[in-house]
Scaffold this motif. Structure first.
Motif, PDB file in Angstrom:
ATOM      1  N   GLU A 166       0.823  -1.211   0.000  1.00 59.12           N
ATOM      2  CA  GLU A 166       0.000   0.000   0.000  1.00 59.12           C
ATOM      3  C   GLU A 166       0.858   1.261   0.000  1.00 59.12           C
ATOM      4  N   GLY A 167       2.047   1.152  -0.589  1.00 60.89           N
ATOM      5  CA  GLY A 167       2.937   2.297  -0.658  1.00 60.89           C
ATOM      6  C   GLY A 167       2.585   3.235  -1.794  1.00 60.89           C
ATOM      7  N   LYS A 168       3.490   4.165  -2.075  1.00 59.97           N
ATOM      8  CA  LYS A 168       3.202   5.211  -3.063  1.00 59.97           C
ATOM      9  C   LYS A 168       3.581   4.822  -4.490  1.00 59.97           C
ATOM     10  N   TRP A 169       4.335   3.728  -4.676  1.00 60.88           N
ATOM     11  CA  TRP A 169       4.804   3.367  -6.009  1.00 60.88           C
ATOM     12  C   TRP A 169       3.856   2.392  -6.698  1.00 60.88           C
ATOM     13  N   GLU A 170       3.599   2.635  -7.974  1.00 60.16           N
ATOM     14  CA  GLU A 170       2.768   1.735  -8.774  1.00 60.16           C
ATOM     15  C   GLU A 170       3.579   1.256  -9.975  1.00 60.16           C
ATOM     16  N   LEU A 171       3.350   0.018 -10.349  1.00 59.43           N
ATOM     17  CA  LEU A 171       4.122  -0.611 -11.417  1.00 59.43           C
ATOM     18  C   LEU A 171       3.210  -0.957 -12.585  1.00 59.43           C
ATOM     19  N   TYR A 172       3.542  -0.421 -13.760  1.00 61.12           N
ATOM     20  CA  TYR A 172       2.729  -0.622 -14.956  1.00 61.12           C
ATOM     21  C   TYR A 172       3.543  -1.292 -16.056  1.00 61.12           C
ATOM     22  N   CYS A 173       2.820  -1.948 -16.955  1.00 59.78           N
ATOM     23  CA  CYS A 173       3.476  -2.743 -17.991  1.00 59.78           C
ATOM     24  C   CYS A 173       2.766  -2.574 -19.331  1.00 59.78           C
ATOM     25  N   ILE A 174       3.542  -2.499 -20.399  1.00 63.18           N
ATOM     26  CA  ILE A 174       2.980  -2.591 -21.751  1.00 63.18           C
ATOM     27  C   ILE A 174       3.775  -3.633 -22.524  1.00 63.18           C
ATOM     28  N   LYS A 175       3.095  -4.297 -23.424  1.00 61.38           N
ATOM     29  CA  LYS A 175       3.724  -5.349 -24.233  1.00 61.38           C
ATOM     30  C   LYS A 175       4.280  -4.734 -25.513  1.00 61.38           C
ATOM     31  N   ARG A 176       5.485  -5.111 -25.833  1.00 60.45           N
ATOM     32  CA  ARG A 176       6.134  -4.578 -27.026  1.00 60.45           C
ATOM     33  C   ARG A 176       5.439  -5.032 -28.306  1.00 60.45           C
ATOM     34  N   ASP A 177       5.444  -4.169 -29.308  1.00 58.03           N
ATOM     35  CA  ASP A 177       5.046  -4.525 -30.660  1.00 58.03           C
ATOM     36  C   ASP A 177       5.696  -3.509 -31.589  1.00 58.03           C
ATOM     37  N   TYR A 178       5.289  -3.487 -32.864  1.00 55.19           N
ATOM     38  CA  TYR A 178       5.929  -2.587 -33.803  1.00 55.19           C
ATOM     39  C   TYR A 178       5.623  -1.118 -33.515  1.00 55.19           C
ATOM     40  N   SER A 179       4.638  -0.869 -32.659  1.00 47.05           N
ATOM     41  CA  SER A 179       4.332   0.511 -32.295  1.00 47.05           C
ATOM     42  C   SER A 179       5.276   1.033 -31.223  1.00 47.05           C
ATOM     43  N   THR A 180       5.907   0.129 -30.480  1.00 42.00           N
ATOM     44  CA  THR A 180       6.823   0.546 -29.423  1.00 42.00           C
ATOM     45  C   THR A 180       8.274   0.537 -29.879  1.00 42.00           C
ATOM     46  N   ASP A 181       8.578  -0.255 -30.916  1.00 33.76           N
ATOM     47  CA  ASP A 181       9.968  -0.441 -31.334  1.00 33.76           C
ATOM     48  C   ASP A 181      10.161  -0.080 -32.792  1.00 33.76           C
ATOM     49  N   PHE A 182      11.187   0.687 -33.075  1.00 34.62           N
ATOM     50  CA  PHE A 182      11.510   1.028 -34.449  1.00 34.62           C
ATOM     51  C   PHE A 182      11.913  -0.241 -35.197  1.00 34.62           C
ATOM     52  N   PHE A 183      11.156  -0.557 -36.256  1.00 35.26           N
ATOM     53  CA  PHE A 183      11.434  -1.718 -37.100  1.00 35.26           C
ATOM     54  C   PHE A 183      11.460  -3.014 -36.294  1.00 35.26           C
ATOM     55  N   GLU A 219      -4.787  11.182 -17.155  1.00 41.74           N
ATOM     56  CA  GLU A 219      -6.032  10.745 -17.775  1.00 41.74           C
ATOM     57  C   GLU A 219      -5.765  10.258 -19.199  1.00 41.74           C
ATOM     58  N   GLY A 220      -6.302   9.107 -19.513  1.00 42.33           N
ATOM     59  CA  GLY A 220      -6.127   8.547 -20.850  1.00 42.33           C
ATOM     60  C   GLY A 220      -4.943   7.609 -20.970  1.00 42.33           C
ATOM     61  N   TYR A 221      -4.111   7.544 -19.932  1.00 39.53           N
ATOM     62  CA  TYR A 221      -2.961   6.641 -19.970  1.00 39.53           C
ATOM     63  C   TYR A 221      -3.437   5.198 -19.835  1.00 39.53           C
ATOM     64  N   LYS A 222      -3.020   4.364 -20.753  1.00 35.50           N
ATOM     65  CA  LYS A 222      -3.421   2.957 -20.732  1.00 35.50           C
ATOM     66  C   LYS A 222      -2.208   2.076 -20.469  1.00 35.50           C
ATOM     67  N   SER A 223      -2.381   1.131 -19.588  1.00 37.61           N
ATOM     68  CA  SER A 223      -1.320   0.177 -19.283  1.00 37.61           C
ATOM     69  C   SER A 223      -1.883  -0.862 -18.328  1.00 37.61           C
ATOM     70  N   LEU A 224      -1.110  -1.915 -18.124  1.00 38.23           N
ATOM     71  CA  LEU A 224      -1.502  -2.957 -17.175  1.00 38.23           C
ATOM     72  C   LEU A 224      -0.850  -2.670 -15.835  1.00 38.23           C
ATOM     73  N   ASN A 225      -1.670  -2.472 -14.807  1.00 38.71           N
ATOM     74  CA  ASN A 225      -1.152  -2.380 -13.453  1.00 38.71           C
ATOM     75  C   ASN A 225      -0.772  -3.800 -13.037  1.00 38.71           C
ATOM     76  N   MET A 226       0.504  -4.018 -12.760  1.00 36.16           N
ATOM     77  CA  MET A 226       0.976  -5.379 -12.492  1.00 36.16           C
ATOM     78  C   MET A 226       0.280  -6.030 -11.303  1.00 36.16           C
TER      79      MET A 226
END
Length: 259
Positions: A166-183, A219-226
């Motif tokens: 219940e601390g102040k830090w939150e951990l979020y995750c996104i899965k890589r794809d061609y939108s996150t990585d150049f080529f 607001e509008g940020y999308k990600s998976l809260n681990m």
């Protein structure tokens, strides 16, 4: 004359001699942290503007090869140089704590190998899903940009059976794809982004990008809260799901500008 114990373990907080500290991989070696290379963003942009990359992709010598194969060769030959030949490591943990956290790394490897699939991960025992979460929290203890931070999730990591944090830090995750990585070329950089509300620390491996932050997402940020892994029902968020690239997009721009 005795050697001074001047190296503090990031987990147990005790002091040790340098020889008593372990080489901790961040991210885990088994998730792509073996030969870290640096991407020359300036040269990459120049190659796109000049048409050099397009010419390489459609050159007759590369007929029969996939875009991933050609771009990978171009990356290796023209856009990168070896930065950490043996992977990115830090002497941030004593040997005992490194061994203890190894059980968390083993759990995370299951998440990694199964691409974070909710249908598979939900079948694991709650303790295993808890260890997956703790594995990533623990990796941030070794991230250079986090040095000096007095994280309040230390006791959460020290007790493998503790289910709540219940601390102040939150951990979020996104899965890589061609939108996150150049080529499709994953950039395994670490870093920090500063906002009026607080800070975001960045860590990634070959499949996932993690953000450790001390404020509520904009607001509008999308990600998976681990922590949602404990609920059994969660939805992975990929790069293509992000608006304007999300925080990862901000980070990549920051990296390109050398900010």
């Amino acid at each position: 004359m005795k050697r001074k114990r001047s190296n503090q373990c990031a987990l147990c907080k005790n002091f040790f001699r340098k020889s008593e500290m372990s080489e901790e991989h961040y991210p885990a070696k088994s998730t792509g942290n073996e030969d870290i290379v640096a991407l020359d963003f300036g040269k990459m942009i120049d190659s796109m503007r000049s048409g050099e990359l397009a010419e390489r992709l459609f050159h007759k010598e590369n007929q029969g090869k996939t875009v991933e194969e050609v771009s990978g060769e171009f990356f290796d030959e023209e856009l990168s140089h070896s930065l950490y030949p043996k992977g990115r490591t830090a002497r941030s943990l004593c040997r005992q704590c490194n061994t203890f956290l190894g059980k968390y790394d083993e759990a995370y490897k299951k998440f990694f190998d199964n691409d974070g699939s909710p249908s598979i991960i939900k079948g694991y025992q709650k303790l295993t899903r808890l260890k997956i979460i703790k594995a990533i929290f623990a990796k941030f203890l070794s991230v250079p940009e986090c040095k000096g931070q007095n994280f309040d999730f230390i006791t959460f990591l020290q007790d493998e059976n503790q289910e709540t944090y219940e601390g102040k830090w939150e951990l979020y995750c996104i899965k890589r794809d061609y939108s996150t990585d150049f080529f499709g070329l994953g950039h395994l950089a670490t870093g920090v982004m500063t906002y009026d509300e607080g800070v975001i620390f960045v860590l990634s491996d070959e499949k996932f990008i993690f953000h450790l932050m001390d404020f509520e997402p904009h607001e509008g940020y999308k990600s998976l809260n681990m922590m949602d892994l404990l609920n059994k029902t969660y939805t992975l968020v990929s790069g293509r799901d992000l608006h304007d690239g999300g925080y990862h997009g901000h980070f990549m721009i920051q990296e390109m500008l050398g900010a």
